[in-house]
Every structure is written in structure tokens, then in C-alpha cells.
Design an enzyme around this catalytic site. Structure first.
Site, mmCIF file in Angstrom:
data_model
loop_
_atom_site.group_PDB
_atom_site.id
_atom_site.type_symbol
_atom_site.label_atom_id
_atom_site.label_comp_id
_atom_site.label_asym_id
_atom_site.label_seq_id
_atom_site.Cartn_x
_atom_site.Cartn_y
_atom_site.Cartn_z
ATOM 1 N N SER A 44 -5.834 4.458 -4.168
ATOM 2 C CA SER A 44 -7.001 3.556 -4.455
ATOM 3 C C SER A 44 -6.506 2.201 -4.828
ATOM 4 C CB SER A 44 -7.520 4.066 -5.888
ATOM 5 O OG SER A 44 -6.556 4.244 -7.023
ATOM 6 N N HIS A 216 9.985 -5.282 0.918
ATOM 7 C CA HIS A 216 9.427 -5.579 2.322
ATOM 8 C C HIS A 216 10.023 -6.715 3.121
ATOM 9 C CE1 HIS A 216 6.679 -7.990 0.287
ATOM 10 N NE2 HIS A 216 6.355 -8.582 1.386
ATOM 11 N N HIS A 278 13.369 -9.911 -3.524
ATOM 12 C CA HIS A 278 13.161 -10.562 -1.975
ATOM 13 C C HIS A 278 14.400 -11.235 -1.808
ATOM 14 C CE1 HIS A 278 9.616 -8.129 -1.997
ATOM 15 N NE2 HIS A 278 8.815 -8.951 -2.680
ATOM 16 N N LYS A 370 5.121 -20.873 2.087
ATOM 17 C CA LYS A 370 6.359 -20.485 3.287
ATOM 18 C C LYS A 370 7.374 -19.869 2.617
ATOM 19 C CE LYS A 370 8.487 -24.799 3.099
ATOM 20 N NZ LYS A 370 8.735 -26.357 3.638
HETATM 21 N N1 LIG Z 1 -0.174 -5.262 -4.399
HETATM 22 C C1 LIG Z 1 1.016 -5.781 -3.684
HETATM 23 O O1 LIG Z 1 0.730 -7.076 -3.042
HETATM 24 C C2 LIG Z 1 2.247 -5.568 -3.875
HETATM 25 C C3 LIG Z 1 2.622 -4.355 -4.665
HETATM 26 N N2 LIG Z 1 3.800 -4.023 -4.830
HETATM 27 C C4 LIG Z 1 4.187 -2.885 -5.619
HETATM 28 O O2 LIG Z 1 3.425 -1.785 -5.167
HETATM 29 C C5 LIG Z 1 3.119 -0.989 -6.375
HETATM 30 C C6 LIG Z 1 1.558 -0.879 -6.405
HETATM 31 O O3 LIG Z 1 0.992 -1.934 -6.446
HETATM 32 P P1 LIG Z 1 -0.607 -2.177 -6.426
HETATM 33 O O4 LIG Z 1 -1.245 -1.377 -5.383
HETATM 34 O O5 LIG Z 1 -0.758 -3.514 -6.315
HETATM 35 O O6 LIG Z 1 -1.013 -1.465 -7.851
HETATM 36 P P2 LIG Z 1 -2.277 -1.206 -8.563
HETATM 37 O O7 LIG Z 1 -2.477 -1.920 -9.702
HETATM 38 O O8 LIG Z 1 -3.507 -1.593 -7.645
HETATM 39 O O9 LIG Z 1 -2.050 0.156 -8.678
HETATM 40 C C7 LIG Z 1 -2.252 1.175 -7.900
HETATM 41 C C8 LIG Z 1 -2.988 2.330 -8.102
HETATM 42 O O10 LIG Z 1 -2.229 3.040 -9.308
HETATM 43 C C9 LIG Z 1 -3.034 3.507 -10.264
HETATM 44 N N3 LIG Z 1 -2.650 3.031 -11.598
HETATM 45 C C10 LIG Z 1 -2.774 1.563 -11.735
HETATM 46 N N4 LIG Z 1 -2.411 1.448 -12.997
HETATM 47 C C11 LIG Z 1 -2.000 2.751 -13.657
HETATM 48 C C12 LIG Z 1 -1.359 3.008 -14.843
HETATM 49 N N5 LIG Z 1 -0.988 2.146 -15.669
HETATM 50 N N6 LIG Z 1 -1.105 4.235 -14.875
HETATM 51 C C13 LIG Z 1 -1.196 5.183 -13.808
HETATM 52 N N7 LIG Z 1 -1.691 4.768 -12.918
HETATM 53 C C14 LIG Z 1 -2.129 3.526 -12.548
HETATM 54 C C15 LIG Z 1 -4.424 3.033 -9.862
HETATM 55 O O11 LIG Z 1 -5.138 4.450 -9.200
HETATM 56 P P3 LIG Z 1 -6.008 5.222 -10.074
HETATM 57 O O12 LIG Z 1 -6.392 4.796 -11.085
HETATM 58 O O13 LIG Z 1 -7.184 5.663 -9.028
HETATM 59 O O14 LIG Z 1 -4.938 6.355 -10.125
HETATM 60 C C16 LIG Z 1 -4.245 2.065 -8.863
HETATM 61 O O15 LIG Z 1 -5.410 2.101 -7.744
HETATM 62 C C17 LIG Z 1 3.696 -1.609 -7.634
HETATM 63 O O16 LIG Z 1 5.013 -1.313 -7.663
HETATM 64 C C18 LIG Z 1 3.751 -3.138 -7.035
HETATM 65 O O17 LIG Z 1 4.734 -3.774 -7.880
HETATM 66 C C19 LIG Z 1 4.938 -4.642 -4.000
HETATM 67 C C20 LIG Z 1 4.955 -5.646 -3.197
HETATM 68 C C21 LIG Z 1 3.321 -6.138 -3.206
HETATM 69 O O1 LIG Z 2 6.278 -8.594 -3.347
HETATM 70 C C1 LIG Z 2 5.448 -9.254 -3.351
HETATM 71 O O2 LIG Z 2 5.405 -10.022 -2.428
HETATM 72 C C2 LIG Z 2 4.043 -10.813 -2.198
HETATM 73 C C3 LIG Z 2 4.618 -11.747 -1.069
HETATM 74 O O3 LIG Z 2 4.786 -11.030 0.088
HETATM 75 P P1 LIG Z 2 4.520 -12.005 1.615
HETATM 76 O O4 LIG Z 2 5.027 -11.110 2.379
HETATM 77 O O5 LIG Z 2 3.367 -12.499 1.677
HETATM 78 O O6 LIG Z 2 5.569 -13.206 1.429
HETATM 79 C C4 LIG Z 2 3.780 -11.613 -3.183
HETATM 80 O O7 LIG Z 2 2.748 -12.350 -2.974
HETATM 81 C C5 LIG Z 2 3.560 -10.750 -4.619
HETATM 82 O O8 LIG Z 2 3.454 -11.339 -5.721
HETATM 83 C C6 LIG Z 2 5.113 -9.771 -4.601
HETATM 84 O O9 LIG Z 2 4.678 -8.653 -5.677
#
Ligand SMILES: NC(=O)C1=CN([C@@H]2O[C@H](COP(=O)(O)OP(=O)(O)OC[C@H]3O[C@@H](n4cnc5c(N)ncnc54)[C@H](OP(=O)(O)O)[C@@H]3O)[C@@H](O)[C@H]2O)C=CC1
Ligand SMILES: O=C1O[C@H](COP(=O)(O)O)[C@@H](O)[C@H](O)[C@H]1O
Length: 520
Positions: A44, A216, A278, A370
Site C-alpha cells: 500500500s 538502488h 548510495h 542531478k
Molecule cells: N519511497 C521511496 O522513494 C523510497 C523508499 N525506500 C525505502 O523503502 C521502504 C518503504 O518506503 P515507503 O514505501 O516510502 O514507506 P511507506 O511509509 O509508504 O510505508 C510502506 C507501507 O508500510 C506500512 N507502514 C508504514 N509505517 C509503518 C509502521 N510504522 N509500522 C508498520 N507498517 C508501516 C504501510 O502499510 P499498511 O499501513 O497498509 O500496512 C505503508 O503503506 C523504506 O525502508 C524506505 O526507506 C528506499 C528508497 C526510496
Molecule cells: O533512496 C532514496 O532515493 C531517492 C532518490 O533516488 P533517485 O533514483 O531519484 O536519485 C531520494 O529521493 C529518497 O529520499 C531516498 O530515500
């Protein structure tokens, strides 16, 4: 235009081809024909919709995921139907609306099922296992042959409970080539101790070969190109050292702020979000010695060695910033000391790099977006053209946007006069590889996990050294002993960062700007 590729066909469209270096990699291409379940936990969330599902869709479009073998499961606490999840992600998958695209998209969406449950719920994971097993049975998968890939698109706080549940309820048999693999996202821990605790907890449940710590940046085209450029070109071999290189910058800039992720970001800050993972991974590939071979363990051994040679960070070689307005986000504390910008100089104490500063810089809400690596060479001795002031040679690797590598060099200014000018040798990918669609980082890395190739994933000992480097600095910031300097959104960040850059030895070229060439 020809791509000039003669030896290695790196095309992603030929499934049977597999790795570009077939004799060098321990991959499991033959398994791609067996039943595969991909389970996105946290389906989600933000990452799932923006990156994970789109990457899966692109792999499906290119024939890497076949309807005959694959099923995709979303799992999260939010109550959703299969169709609700499909609707949520639909808009992120494709912006083209040809009838062929629409048909492929709809076939992809039909592969997705959703299961709702919490991250420590036995019922939830038993139900998930039941759904996966039913899919495997429907594909006539023999016990022991099917593959289960769990992608944790979740906050790290829930990794231990989720992994325990997977271990207890969702493992498949693996005796006939099947497997269970777990992909975990960064940030993996908050400091050395928490990362080690997390590693130990996960290590009790899964072997290192089953764990894929994703960063990534390691999937970006020009990051993957680094070892090729360094070790397959005679040009660079003799120059890549302290005798010729004055300083190296590895830079990440974003022209937007934390945008709805303030709560997460405020807990981590720019060093944990970008620099410790990164940028440090990029540094490893820029600075490491030549590996014995392209085997993942050989490459990762060299990465660990270079990280172990990094000296403790000096506080006078750190500048922190926080953009004005950051604390207006209601999810950010009013007294937040979290840096949204940092410049940190790392020094590598080995024969190749002693005395060469590696300047790692990352910032949010800056004046541009960038990411690049800028290798600045030393001055030419004996300046007979009196051209020294025009600028030094630089080799720039633009990771994004507009992937490119260019070398800034001094040439004779065309014309009757004998004068000099700064110019460039330019390899801009958009121009040179017009017919090639550069894959998204996540697309490539998910394919690697399916193939069992861990080269572009972070090993446990690599992670430990990475945290060793940054933990003392992070603890000082967390304790409020270092304060970020305020900067205006849309600026270059604090002026003190440019002063540190100059102090480290970087000489700016004035009056020269590289403009990515275009086709018109
Ligand atoms: N978003 C991005 O651009 C990036 C994210 N990441 C990493 O990927 C992972 C997921 O990121 P992201 O999708 O942004 O995170 P979200 O905050 O969107 O969390 C993902 C899902 O986890 C559940 N969730 C959120 N907080 C909690 C909590 N405290 N306890 C239990 N479940 C929770 C929720 O689902 P539900 O409530 O439905 O269970 C939510 O939809 C993280 O480790 C983040 O650092 C890495 C690179 C880029
Ligand atoms: O991991 C992360 O990366 C994004 C930037 O990724 P990019 O591929 O668009 O350069 C950053 O925005 C985010 O804060 C971080 O969690």
C-alpha cells in the site's frame, strides 16, 4: 547510429541470454522457467507504487516475467481488494495508451492479488502462504522447485517480525532448485549497533545468500558502467591514482524537499538517507582495486577493503545544512536538528588514494536535480600556454538526468589566433545510444534477485564498515553537538559547503558550462 557493441550483447529482451558475462557469474538463469511468486510487503506504500510495481511491469512487458509462471502478491495492513490495489498502482505503470499497451497492462494487473494482514500476524501470513501455495499448485509446480521472492517495501522497524513470519509460515521447499529470497530496503539500521542487531536477527532466520540488501544506486546504468570504464580502458588505468587526481566529488542534488516523507526523513536525515548508502556505494566502485574476477564475492571483497581504509571523519571536514521551511511540515519536530544537506570529506588511507579528498555531497531542496561523479585532475606542470587559470582536466560521470560521461580538457580555440579554451570529449547516452531504453535501477535489480546474482547488493560486512565510518558523526548530530546551517530552498546549499570544497582542493572552472547535446 550503431551502438558499437560487438562482444557483449546486453539486450534485456533476450531471456535466454542471461548475464552479459556468462562464464563469470554464478547465476541461476535456468530457474527462470519455474513457478515464481513475487510478494510485495508494504504494497500500500509509496515505494511499492512508485518503484516496485512499475519495475515488475517493465520486466513483464519485456518478457522476463511470464504469465505462465508468475504471480504477484501485495501484502499490507490496509484493507484493500485486489481491484483496489490495481487501481492504486495503475497510474504509475504506464503513461502510453496504445491499445497494445492497454492490453499488456491489463494482463499484468490480472497477475496481482492482495492479502491484508499485519506484520506480526500469524493468520495474515498463513493466509498469504495459502494463496501462494494455491498459485503454485495451479501452475503444476513440483514441490521443491518453486521460487518465492519477498520484497520488503516497508519501514525497517518491521523487518524482524516480517522475517520471522516468513520463516515460520511462508518458506517453500528448495530441494529441487526452488528458493526463498528476501529483498530488504535501506536504511538498514540507524547506526552501527542497530544495523548489527538487525543483521543478527535476520541472520538467524536466513542465510546471507537468501538476503538481498538493495541499494538502488547500484542498479543505475552509469554506476554499473564504472568498473567497465575503469578496468577495461587503458586510458584510465595509469591515471587513476594520487599522482594524477587532485580530488573527487560524488554529488547528489534534489530540487524538491521531503514532500510527504517528512516523518520518515526527520528520523534519518540526509546522511542516512543518501550518503551512508548510495554515495558510499558509488565511492567504493570509484576507489576500489581491480577485483580478481567479476564474481560477486570478488567484487564485494574489494569494496570492503576500500571501506576499511577510510579514515575517521574530521569534524572540520563536514558542513551540514537544513533548508528554510523544512520544519513547517507538521510531521517534522519544531526543534529538529536533522540535516537535509551535508558535505563530508572522506580520506582513504591506502597507496592509491592517500591525500586525495573524496567529497560526498547530498542535499534536498537545492537549485537542481542531478547526481554525478567529478574527478578533477592535478594541474599540468610547466604551463607554457598560460592556460592554468582556465581550469583543470575533469572527468565527469553524470548518473542522472541525461546520463553522460564527458572529459573537460583544454584545446586550441579554433581560429587564427593561438589561444586556448576549455572544451569537452562527450559521450552523451541519449545521443549515442538512441535506440536503447535505459532500464530503471529497480527493474535491473529485481531481475538480479530472480537470477540469484548478488553482485549489485550490499553484503553484511560491507554494511558494517559503512556504518562504522558514519556512526561517530551521526551520534554527534543526534546529540545536537553539530548544528545544520540554514539555507534557502532553491539555492546551492550553505556557502560554507563551497568553502570546504575549495579548502579540500577543488578548483572551479569559471565561464564553462557543459550543456547536454540534443538531437536538433
Ligand atoms: N519511497 C521511496 O522513494 C523510497 C523508499 N525506500 C525505502 O523503502 C521502504 C518503504 O518506503 P515507503 O514505501 O516510502 O514507506 P511507506 O511509509 O509508504 O510505508 C510502506 C507501507 O508500510 C506500512 N507502514 C508504514 N509505517 C509503518 C509502521 N510504522 N509500522 C508498520 N507498517 C508501516 C504501510 O502499510 P499498511 O499501513 O497498509 O500496512 C505503508 O503503506 C523504506 O525502508 C524506505 O526507506 C528506499 C528508497 C526510496
Ligand atoms: O533512496 C532514496 O532515493 C531517492 C532518490 O533516488 P533517485 O533514483 O531519484 O536519485 C531520494 O529521493 C529518497 O529520499 C531516498 O530515500
Amino acid at each position: 547510429m550503431s551502438t558499437g557493441s560487438t562482444v557483449l550483447d546486453t539486450s534485456l529482451s533476450n531471456v535466454s541470454l542471461g548475464s552479459s558475462f556468462p562464464e563469470e557469474r554464478d547465476t541461476e538463469i535456468e530457474n527462470e522457467v519455474k513457478c515464481l511468486s513475487i510478494i510485495v510487503l508494504g504494497a500500500s506504500g509509496d515505494l511499492a507504487k512508485k518503484k516496485t510495481f512499475p519495475a515488475l511491469f517493465h520486466l513483464f512487458q519485456q518478457g522476463f516475467l511470464q504469465e505462465t509462471d508468475v504471480h504477484i502478491f501485495g501484502y499490507a495492513r490496509t484493507k484493500l481488494s485486489d481491484d483496489n490495489l490495481r487501481e492504486r498502482i495503475h497510474g504509475y505503470l504506464s503513461n502510453k495508451s496504445s491499445s497494445r499497451q492497454t492490453e499488456v497492462l491489463s494482463r499484468f494487473l490480472q497477475l496481482i492479488k492482495y492479502v491484508s494482514g499485519s506484520y506480526d500476524s500469524e493468520d495474515g501470513f498463513q493466509l498469504l502462504n495459502k494463496e501462494i501455495s494455491e498459485h503454485e499448485i495451479s501452475k503444476n509446480s513440483q514441490p521443491g522447485t518453486s521460487r518465492r521472492l519477498f520484497y520488503l517495501a516497508l519501514p525497517p522497524s518491521v523487518y524482524p517480525s516480517v522475517c520471522r513470519m516468513i520463516r515460520r509460515y511462508c518458506m517453500n521447499q528448495s530441494d529441487l532448485g526452488g528458493w526463498t529470497r528476501i529483498v530488504v530496503e535501506k536504511p538498514f539500521g540507524k547506526d552501527l549497533k542497530s544495523a548489527e542487531d538487525l543483521s543478527a536477527q535476520l541472520g538467524e532466520l536466513f542465510d546471507e545468500q537468501q538476503l538481498y540488501r538493495i541499494d538502488h544506486y547500484l542498479g543505475k546504468e552509469l554506476v554499473q558502467n564504472l568498473l567497465v570504464v575503469r578496468f577495461a580502458n587503458r586510458f584510465f588505468l595509469p591515471l587513476w591514482n594520487r599522482d594524477n587526481i587532485d580530488n573527487i566529488q560524488i554529488v547528489f542534488r534534489e530540487d524538491f524537499g521531503t514532500e510527504g516523507r517528512g516523518g520518515y526523513f526527520d528520523e534519518y536525515g540526509i546522511i542516512r538517507d543518501i550518503i551512508q548508502n548510495h554515495l558510499l556505494q558509488v565511492l567504493c566502485l570509484v576507489a576500489m582495486e581491480k577485483p580478481v574476477s567479476l564474481k560477486p564475492e570478488h567484487i564485494r571483497d574489494e569494496k570492503v577493503k576500500v571501506l576499511q581504509s577510510v579514515l575517521p571523519i574530521k569534524l572540520e571536514e563536514v558542513v551540514l545544512g537544513q533548508y528554510e521551511g523544512y520544519k513547517d511540515d507538521p510531521t517534522v519536530s519544531d526543534s529538529s536538528n536533522t540535516p537535509t544537506f551535508a558535505t563530508v570529506v572522506l580520506r582513504i588511507d591506502n597507496e592509491r588514494w592517500e591525500g586525495v579528498p573524496f567529497i560526498l555531497k547530498a542535499g534536498k531542496a537545492l537549485n537542481s536535480r542531478k547526481a554525478e561523479i567529478r574527478v578533477q585532475f592535478k594541474d599540468v606542470p610547466g604551463d607554457i600556454f598560460k592556460c592554468k587559470k582556465q581550469g583543470r582536466n575533469e572527468f565527469v560521470i553524470r548518473l542522472q538526468p541525461s546520463e553522460a560521461m564527458y572529459m573537460k580538457l583544454t584545446v586550441k580555440k579554433p581560429g587564427l589566433e593561438m589561444s586556448t579554451i576549455q572544451s569537452e570529449l562527450d559521450l552523451s547516452y541519449g545521443l549515442r545510444y538512441q535506440d536503447v531504453k535505459i532500464p530503471e535501477a529497480y527493474e535491473r535489480l529485481i531481475l538480479d534477485t530472480i537470477r540469484g546474482d548478488q553482485q549489485h547488493f550490499v553484503r553484511r560486512d560491507e554494511l558494517r564498515v559503512a556504518w562504522e565510518i558514519f556512526t561517530p558523526l551521526l551520534h554527534r548530530i543526534d546529540a545536537g553537538q553539530l548544528k545544520p546551517i540554514s539555507y534557502k530552498p532553491g539555492s546551492r546549499g550553505p556557502a560554507e559547503a563551497d568553502e570546504l570544497l575549495a579548502k579540500a582542493g577543488y578548483v572551479q572552472t569559471h565561464g564553462y558550462i557543459w550543456i547536454p547535446p540534443t538531437l536538433d
